[in-house]
Write an enzyme that holds these catalytic residues in place. Structure first.
Site, mmCIF file in Angstrom:
data_model
loop_
_atom_site.group_PDB
_atom_site.id
_atom_site.type_symbol
_atom_site.label_atom_id
_atom_site.label_comp_id
_atom_site.label_asym_id
_atom_site.label_seq_id
_atom_site.Cartn_x
_atom_site.Cartn_y
_atom_site.Cartn_z
ATOM 1 N N SER A 205 0.877 -1.096 0.040
ATOM 2 C CA SER A 205 -0.036 0.018 -0.033
ATOM 3 C C SER A 205 0.825 1.216 0.132
ATOM 4 O O SER A 205 2.177 1.305 0.257
ATOM 5 C CB SER A 205 -0.920 0.019 1.159
ATOM 6 N N TYR B 8 -1.845 -0.752 10.520
ATOM 7 C CA TYR B 8 -1.984 -0.789 8.900
ATOM 8 C C TYR B 8 -0.807 -0.474 8.307
ATOM 9 O O TYR B 8 -0.127 -1.416 7.746
ATOM 10 C CB TYR B 8 -2.949 -0.215 8.460
HETATM 11 N N1 LIG Z 1 -8.889 -0.301 -1.078
HETATM 12 C C1 LIG Z 1 -7.670 0.199 -0.737
HETATM 13 O O1 LIG Z 1 -8.006 1.263 -0.547
HETATM 14 C C2 LIG Z 1 -6.559 -0.424 -0.574
HETATM 15 C C3 LIG Z 1 -5.383 0.643 -0.755
HETATM 16 C C4 LIG Z 1 -4.229 -0.276 -0.690
HETATM 17 C C5 LIG Z 1 -3.951 -1.519 -0.393
HETATM 18 N N2 LIG Z 1 -5.121 -2.253 -0.160
HETATM 19 C C6 LIG Z 1 -4.853 -3.521 -0.034
HETATM 20 O O2 LIG Z 1 -5.461 -4.460 -0.917
HETATM 21 C C7 LIG Z 1 -5.596 -5.639 -0.660
HETATM 22 C C8 LIG Z 1 -7.130 -5.959 -0.924
HETATM 23 O O3 LIG Z 1 -8.049 -5.023 -0.467
HETATM 24 P P1 LIG Z 1 -9.396 -4.538 -0.955
HETATM 25 O O4 LIG Z 1 -9.478 -3.170 -1.043
HETATM 26 O O5 LIG Z 1 -9.716 -5.526 -2.233
HETATM 27 O O6 LIG Z 1 -10.548 -4.835 0.245
HETATM 28 P P2 LIG Z 1 -11.657 -5.865 0.439
HETATM 29 O O7 LIG Z 1 -11.941 -5.652 1.920
HETATM 30 O O8 LIG Z 1 -12.669 -5.299 -0.625
HETATM 31 O O9 LIG Z 1 -11.206 -7.429 0.233
HETATM 32 C C9 LIG Z 1 -10.389 -8.074 1.192
HETATM 33 C C10 LIG Z 1 -10.350 -9.443 1.002
HETATM 34 O O10 LIG Z 1 -9.563 -10.121 1.862
HETATM 35 C C11 LIG Z 1 -10.428 -11.258 2.414
HETATM 36 N N3 LIG Z 1 -9.840 -11.360 3.587
HETATM 37 C C12 LIG Z 1 -9.543 -10.693 4.784
HETATM 38 N N4 LIG Z 1 -9.182 -11.361 5.840
HETATM 39 C C13 LIG Z 1 -8.758 -12.790 5.279
HETATM 40 C C14 LIG Z 1 -8.500 -13.974 6.060
HETATM 41 N N5 LIG Z 1 -8.005 -13.839 7.201
HETATM 42 N N6 LIG Z 1 -8.366 -14.952 5.141
HETATM 43 C C15 LIG Z 1 -8.858 -14.945 3.934
HETATM 44 N N7 LIG Z 1 -9.261 -14.012 3.358
HETATM 45 C C16 LIG Z 1 -9.297 -12.917 3.917
HETATM 46 C C17 LIG Z 1 -11.683 -10.530 2.605
HETATM 47 O O11 LIG Z 1 -12.834 -11.582 2.964
HETATM 48 C C18 LIG Z 1 -12.049 -9.847 1.433
HETATM 49 O O12 LIG Z 1 -12.692 -10.465 0.489
HETATM 50 C C19 LIG Z 1 -5.489 -5.773 0.835
HETATM 51 O O13 LIG Z 1 -4.372 -6.175 1.361
HETATM 52 C C20 LIG Z 1 -5.473 -4.089 1.209
HETATM 53 O O14 LIG Z 1 -4.758 -3.841 2.586
HETATM 54 C C21 LIG Z 1 -6.008 -1.667 -0.534
#
Ligand SMILES: NC(=O)c1ccc[n+]([C@@H]2O[C@H](COP(=O)([O-])OP(=O)(O)OC[C@H]3O[C@@H](n4cnc5c(N)ncnc54)[C@H](O)[C@@H]3O)[C@@H](O)[C@H]2O)c1
Length: 257
Positions: free
Chosen positions: A144, A157
């Site tokens: 991130s 985080y």
């Molecule tokens: N959305 C943002 O703004 C953003 C920005 C930077 C980084 N990220 C990173 O991107 C990645 C995906 O995030 P997203 O935005 O798609 O979020 P999201 O919440 O839509 O998806 C995350 C997914 O991870 C799954 N998950 C969480 N804990 C879990 C576990 N213990 N076992 C199995 N699955 C699990 C959830 O069920 C969900 O389907 C993450 O690592 C997040 O930190 C997101």
């Protein structure tokens, strides 16, 4: 139809939602056999079914990535079904709670580390030997912009994503002799359920006000889409990125420029 991933096997964690779902769809649309992993059973099954409905190949595995036995199970499911793993999109993550770190419960810090750090490390640890046996592969970790700079209100985080940056660089060097490349993507706020949580955490009364504040700080003046992140991750997984290793790639509309 593009065929960059024809004959390749791609394992995606966090495939039930947001970025992981977009990547699973993107890799499948380019020919990969996708193993979609998530703790949300119904939604990960929906992800695989939607891929198959459009003629792609996919398998759903319900797994909690913080449990070693679940990681072993998703690795075995991939090798049993498709014979190996070529690409690993190591992406499942949680935000934790927004607030001053001096108020963060110890258990919450531990939970964020368990999902975002230890599970990502253990995923690489158990997937890399399969790739080595298969002659190589590509791992893409989801870090991130919070892994590159200060994130007040999101200290746990931010710690976790700095750790993903560190594990990406060190693993890239260790695995290079085995032809396994390791890179990380660093998104800024993306329009996913987690992106919405950010607004709700920082401004519970008016999440849209937080989003507008963020837009003002992003040169492209908007959140990114999960599909825009998927395009970068697919490139890094592909043979087009064959000389790219140990890198950190922002997908952030210019916000860290
Ligand atoms: N959305 C943002 O703004 C953003 C920005 C930077 C980084 N990220 C990173 O991107 C990645 C995906 O995030 P997203 O935005 O798609 O979020 P999201 O919440 O839509 O998806 C995350 C997914 O991870 C799954 N998950 C969480 N804990 C879990 C576990 N213990 N076992 C199995 N699955 C699990 C959830 O069920 C969900 O389907 C993450 O690592 C997040 O930190 C997101």
């Amino acid at each position: 139809m593009q065929t960059r991933f024809q004959g390749k096997v791609a394992l995606v964690t966090g495939a039930a939602s947001g970025i992981g779902l977009a990547i699973a769809q993107r890799l499948a649309s380019e020919g990969a056999s996708v193993v979609a992993v998530d703790v949300q059973r119904d939604r990960v099954v929906e992800c695989a079914e939607a891929i198959m409905a459009t003629g792609g190949k996919a398998l759903a595995v319900q797994a909690d990535v913080t449990r070693r036995e679940d990681i072993e199970r998703y690795v075995k499911a991939a090798t049993d079904a498709y014979g190996g793993i070529d690409c690993f999109f190591n992406n499942a993550g949680i935000l934790g709670e927004v607030g001053p770190f001096i108020d963060c419960p110890d258990e919450l810090f531990d939970r964020v580390m368990a999902v975002n750090v230890k599970a990502a490390w253990l995923g690489m640890k158990l997937v890399a030997p399969v790739m080595i046996r298969g002659g190589g592969g590509a791992i893409v970790n989801t870090a991130s912009v919070a892994g590159l700079r200060a994130s007040p209100g999101l200290l746990a985080y931010s710690v976790s994503k700095h750790a993903v940056v560190g594990m990406t660089r060190s693993a890239a060097v260790e695995l290079a002799p085995h032809k396994v490349r390791v890179n990380a993507i660093c998104p800024a706020p993306i329009d996913t359920p987690m992106g919405q949580l950010l607004g709700e955490g920082f401004n519970p009364d008016n999440p849209m006000a937080f989003r507008e504040r963020m837009h003002a700080r992003i040169p492209l003046a908007r959140y990114g889409s999960a599909q825009e992140v998927a395009a970068l991750a697919a490139f890094l997984c592909s043979a087009d990125a064959s000389y790219i290793n140990g890198g950190l790639y922002t997908v952030d509309g210019g916000s860290t420029a």
